[in-house]
Design an enzyme around this catalytic site. Structure first.
Site, PDB file in Angstrom:
ATOM      1  N   CYS A  84      43.887  33.449  44.578  1.00 23.61           N
ATOM      2  CA  CYS A  84      43.886  32.439  43.520  1.00 23.61           C
ATOM      3  C   CYS A  84      45.156  31.586  43.607  1.00 23.61           C
ATOM      4  O   CYS A  84      45.242  30.706  44.462  1.00 23.61           O
ATOM      5  CB  CYS A  84      43.711  33.106  42.155  1.00 23.61           C
ATOM      6  SG  CYS A  84      43.296  31.959  40.819  1.00 23.61           S
ATOM      7  N   HIS A 185      39.512  37.090  42.381  1.00 23.58           N
ATOM      8  CA  HIS A 185      40.436  38.216  42.186  1.00 23.58           C
ATOM      9  C   HIS A 185      39.794  39.550  42.591  1.00 23.58           C
ATOM     10  O   HIS A 185      39.159  40.207  41.762  1.00 23.58           O
ATOM     11  CB  HIS A 185      40.855  38.291  40.716  1.00 23.58           C
ATOM     12  CG  HIS A 185      41.729  37.177  40.271  1.00 23.58           C
ATOM     13  ND1 HIS A 185      43.100  37.273  40.240  1.00 23.58           N
ATOM     14  CD2 HIS A 185      41.420  35.921  39.846  1.00 23.58           C
ATOM     15  CE1 HIS A 185      43.609  36.128  39.806  1.00 23.58           C
ATOM     16  NE2 HIS A 185      42.613  35.292  39.561  1.00 23.58           N
ATOM     17  N   GLU A 187      41.267  42.290  43.034  1.00 20.14           N
ATOM     18  CA  GLU A 187      41.990  43.395  42.391  1.00 20.14           C
ATOM     19  C   GLU A 187      41.445  43.719  41.009  1.00 20.14           C
ATOM     20  O   GLU A 187      41.812  44.747  40.421  1.00 20.14           O
ATOM     21  CB  GLU A 187      43.492  43.075  42.310  1.00 20.14           C
ATOM     22  CG  GLU A 187      43.925  42.139  41.210  1.00 20.14           C
ATOM     23  CD  GLU A 187      43.649  40.659  41.488  1.00 20.14           C
ATOM     24  OE1 GLU A 187      44.084  39.827  40.670  1.00 20.14           O
ATOM     25  OE2 GLU A 187      42.997  40.328  42.506  1.00 20.14           O
TER      26      GLU A 187
END
Length: 205
Positions: A84, A185, A187
């Site tokens: 990002c 994302h 994660e």
């Protein structure tokens, strides 16, 4: 193996967790370091630049003298995954969907052009299943938060993730040799496949 996570802002600890989980799943004796100083960039096998606010991360990285050394390391071949805001920092060209061209200090090491806030502001965050080239055929649940899009690529860069958005094909993941840029994302899921891909295919190649 030692992988750093740039620690100024964003999902730092989420990436630390996912890297440790990936090391465990791959049976690798690895160490994860949070990087905030230039000297912490030495002896790394790879680094992740997490999401957050790209202007803030860039300014802090410059003030702490991390930005220039990190640029040198990546140019020399240090594997990097930009997520990002991290993808925005990697790009050689950046514009904002609303304000146009931006003047933030960038790493500018990857042959991509990125448009910030391509999908809109916070209220337009969304999740989507996407299939990524070089991963496998199983869809990856991608979380987009005020996400950029890769609007142009050239040189050795190749798109590895494309979605359909408002009737257009939009690149949301790309790789250029040691550099991986993601609009979303990874994660924020429990799926370690992208972190494992970074370890196995980009760092260990």
């Amino acid at each position: 193996m030692r992988i750093g996570v740039l620690g100024f802002q964003g999902g730092v600890y989420e990436h630390v967790y996912m890297l440790k989980k990936s090391f465990h799943e791959l049976g690798i004796n690895g160490k994860v370091l949070i990087v905030k100083k230039p000297q912490q960039l030495h002896d790394l096998d790879g680094i992740i630049i997490p999401g957050g606010e790209s202007t803030t991360i860039s300014i802090l990285a410059r003030k702490t003298n991390v930005l220039e050394l990190l640029r040198e390391k990546i140019v020399e071949g240090l594997p990097v995954m930009g997520v990002c805001a991290g993808a925005i920092m990697l790009a050689k060209e950046v514009v904002d969907q609303v304000v146009g061209e931006t003047k933030q200090p960038l790493l500018g090491v990857m042959d991509i052009a990125v448009t910030r806030n391509y999908f809109g502001r916070q209220r337009e965050s969304f999740e989507l299943d996407i299939v990524l080239d070089e991963l496998d055929d199983k869809p990856f649940r991608a979380v987009f938060i005020r996400a950029p899009a890769i609007t142009k690529y050239w040189g050795a860069t190749k798109p590895i993730g494309i979605i359909n958005y408002n009737g257009e094909k939009v690149v949301v993941a790309a790789r250029e040799n040691n550099k991986l840029a993601l609009s979303f994302h990874p994660e924020l899921t429990s799926d370690t496949r992208i972190h494992r891909y970074f370890i196995e295919k980009i760092i260990k190649k």
